[in-house]
Design a protein around this motif. Sequence first.
Motif, mmCIF file in Angstrom:
data_model
loop_
_atom_site.group_PDB
_atom_site.id
_atom_site.type_symbol
_atom_site.label_atom_id
_atom_site.label_comp_id
_atom_site.label_asym_id
_atom_site.label_seq_id
_atom_site.Cartn_x
_atom_site.Cartn_y
_atom_site.Cartn_z
ATOM 1 N N VAL A 10 0.836 -1.198 0.000
ATOM 2 C CA VAL A 10 0.000 0.000 0.000
ATOM 3 C C VAL A 10 0.870 1.246 0.000
ATOM 4 O O VAL A 10 0.688 2.145 -0.805
ATOM 5 C CB VAL A 10 -0.969 -0.001 1.208
ATOM 6 C CG1 VAL A 10 -1.778 1.283 1.249
ATOM 7 C CG2 VAL A 10 -1.884 -1.219 1.150
ATOM 8 N N TYR A 12 3.130 4.585 1.914
ATOM 9 C CA TYR A 12 2.909 5.753 2.768
ATOM 10 C C TYR A 12 2.658 6.975 1.899
ATOM 11 O O TYR A 12 3.452 7.292 1.023
ATOM 12 C CB TYR A 12 4.138 5.988 3.654
ATOM 13 C CG TYR A 12 4.097 7.298 4.394
ATOM 14 C CD1 TYR A 12 3.231 7.477 5.471
ATOM 15 C CD2 TYR A 12 4.904 8.358 4.004
ATOM 16 C CE1 TYR A 12 3.180 8.679 6.152
ATOM 17 C CE2 TYR A 12 4.856 9.572 4.680
ATOM 18 C CZ TYR A 12 4.001 9.729 5.744
ATOM 19 O OH TYR A 12 3.941 10.925 6.412
ATOM 20 N N LYS A 13 1.541 7.644 2.139
ATOM 21 C CA LYS A 13 1.228 8.880 1.429
ATOM 22 C C LYS A 13 1.574 10.052 2.333
ATOM 23 O O LYS A 13 1.037 10.176 3.433
ATOM 24 C CB LYS A 13 -0.247 8.939 1.025
ATOM 25 C CG LYS A 13 -0.557 10.108 0.090
ATOM 26 C CD LYS A 13 -1.992 10.108 -0.370
ATOM 27 C CE LYS A 13 -2.140 9.105 -1.484
ATOM 28 N NZ LYS A 13 -3.421 9.223 -2.187
ATOM 29 N N LYS A 21 6.464 3.818 -1.782
ATOM 30 C CA LYS A 21 6.298 2.365 -1.687
ATOM 31 C C LYS A 21 7.628 1.604 -1.765
ATOM 32 O O LYS A 21 7.782 0.578 -1.134
ATOM 33 C CB LYS A 21 5.374 1.864 -2.799
ATOM 34 C CG LYS A 21 3.935 2.333 -2.639
ATOM 35 C CD LYS A 21 3.070 1.896 -3.793
ATOM 36 C CE LYS A 21 2.718 0.449 -3.696
ATOM 37 N NZ LYS A 21 1.700 0.045 -4.682
ATOM 38 N N ARG A 51 8.835 -2.997 14.217
ATOM 39 C CA ARG A 51 8.622 -1.652 13.669
ATOM 40 C C ARG A 51 9.710 -0.691 14.128
ATOM 41 O O ARG A 51 10.233 0.102 13.341
ATOM 42 C CB ARG A 51 7.242 -1.147 14.095
ATOM 43 C CG ARG A 51 6.946 0.250 13.668
ATOM 44 C CD ARG A 51 5.478 0.603 13.825
ATOM 45 N NE ARG A 51 4.859 0.292 15.085
ATOM 46 C CZ ARG A 51 4.730 1.159 16.096
ATOM 47 N NH1 ARG A 51 5.222 2.378 16.014
ATOM 48 N NH2 ARG A 51 4.084 0.811 17.187
ATOM 49 N N GLY A 76 1.682 3.963 11.041
ATOM 50 C CA GLY A 76 0.552 4.393 10.229
ATOM 51 C C GLY A 76 0.386 3.645 8.919
ATOM 52 O O GLY A 76 -0.578 3.859 8.193
ATOM 53 N N LEU A 77 1.318 2.733 8.611
ATOM 54 C CA LEU A 77 1.189 1.956 7.373
ATOM 55 C C LEU A 77 0.037 0.960 7.492
ATOM 56 O O LEU A 77 -0.313 0.515 8.588
ATOM 57 C CB LEU A 77 2.484 1.180 7.098
ATOM 58 C CG LEU A 77 3.725 2.002 6.791
ATOM 59 C CD1 LEU A 77 4.942 1.071 6.637
ATOM 60 C CD2 LEU A 77 3.541 2.853 5.552
ATOM 61 N N HIS A 78 -0.522 0.586 6.357
ATOM 62 C CA HIS A 78 -1.544 -0.453 6.335
ATOM 63 C C HIS A 78 -0.913 -1.757 6.824
ATOM 64 O O HIS A 78 0.255 -2.027 6.547
ATOM 65 C CB HIS A 78 -2.071 -0.622 4.903
ATOM 66 C CG HIS A 78 -3.246 -1.523 4.808
ATOM 67 N ND1 HIS A 78 -3.116 -2.874 4.591
ATOM 68 C CD2 HIS A 78 -4.569 -1.277 4.923
ATOM 69 C CE1 HIS A 78 -4.315 -3.426 4.555
ATOM 70 N NE2 HIS A 78 -5.220 -2.482 4.757
ATOM 71 N N TYR A 79 -1.674 -2.565 7.542
ATOM 72 C CA TYR A 79 -1.108 -3.784 8.125
ATOM 73 C C TYR A 79 -0.527 -4.737 7.083
ATOM 74 O O TYR A 79 0.380 -5.512 7.379
ATOM 75 C CB TYR A 79 -2.123 -4.503 9.021
ATOM 76 C CG TYR A 79 -3.215 -5.228 8.281
ATOM 77 C CD1 TYR A 79 -3.059 -6.554 7.911
ATOM 78 C CD2 TYR A 79 -4.406 -4.588 7.961
ATOM 79 C CE1 TYR A 79 -4.053 -7.225 7.230
ATOM 80 C CE2 TYR A 79 -5.401 -5.246 7.288
ATOM 81 C CZ TYR A 79 -5.237 -6.563 6.913
ATOM 82 O OH TYR A 79 -6.219 -7.220 6.245
ATOM 83 N N SER A 80 -0.994 -4.682 5.836
ATOM 84 C CA SER A 80 -0.445 -5.568 4.802
ATOM 85 C C SER A 80 0.994 -5.207 4.439
ATOM 86 O O SER A 80 1.713 -6.028 3.861
ATOM 87 C CB SER A 80 -1.327 -5.554 3.551
ATOM 88 O OG SER A 80 -1.314 -4.270 2.950
ATOM 89 N N ASP A 81 1.432 -3.999 4.778
ATOM 90 C CA ASP A 81 2.815 -3.602 4.497
ATOM 91 C C ASP A 81 3.808 -4.246 5.464
ATOM 92 O O ASP A 81 5.018 -4.202 5.230
ATOM 93 C CB ASP A 81 2.958 -2.070 4.519
ATOM 94 C CG ASP A 81 2.391 -1.434 3.268
ATOM 95 O OD1 ASP A 81 2.332 -2.112 2.227
ATOM 96 O OD2 ASP A 81 2.002 -0.254 3.339
ATOM 97 N N TYR A 82 3.317 -4.867 6.523
ATOM 98 C CA TYR A 82 4.189 -5.600 7.449
ATOM 99 C C TYR A 82 4.876 -6.765 6.728
ATOM 100 O O TYR A 82 6.064 -7.030 6.941
ATOM 101 C CB TYR A 82 3.362 -6.120 8.632
ATOM 102 C CG TYR A 82 4.183 -6.796 9.703
ATOM 103 C CD1 TYR A 82 4.669 -6.075 10.781
ATOM 104 C CD2 TYR A 82 4.480 -8.161 9.643
ATOM 105 C CE1 TYR A 82 5.426 -6.678 11.779
ATOM 106 C CE2 TYR A 82 5.233 -8.772 10.632
ATOM 107 C CZ TYR A 82 5.699 -8.030 11.695
ATOM 108 O OH TYR A 82 6.453 -8.637 12.663
#
Length: 110
Positions: A10, A12-13, A21, A51, A76-82
Motif C-alpha cells: 500500500v 505511505y502517502k 512504496k 517496527r 501508520g502503514l496499512h497492516y499488509s505492508d508488514y
Amino acid sequence: MMTVAGQLLVGYKDAAGALHKDFEMRVPTIEDMEWAIENAPENACSARLSRYIWSRALTRLGTLAPEAITPGLLAGLHYSDYTPLAAAEESLRGKLAPASADSGTSGSSK
C-alpha cells in the motif's frame, strides 16, 4: 553494507500526496534491537519491536529522508505492508547464513 530492496503493498502517502512504496533495508544490528527495546513501550509485542528496528534499518522509503522513517510513521502503514518488510528482513538473514560446507552428498561413510 548489505541491503535488500522491496516494495510496500500500500505504501505511505505524505502530506503533499506523494506515495512512497519502494524501500531498501540494511541488515538490522544488535544495536538496533537494543534501541528498539529501550524506546518501545514496556512489554511491546514482537510486531512493535520489529517496527522500531525497521525504522532504523530502512535506508530508503520512497523519497523520504532516512531520518523521517520513524516508528510512528511505520505505525501508520496499512497492516499488509508488514509482510514485505518482514520478508526483506528474512531475506537479509538468509544472505548472512554461510553456505553449507557439507551438502550431505559427499559419499563418505563413517
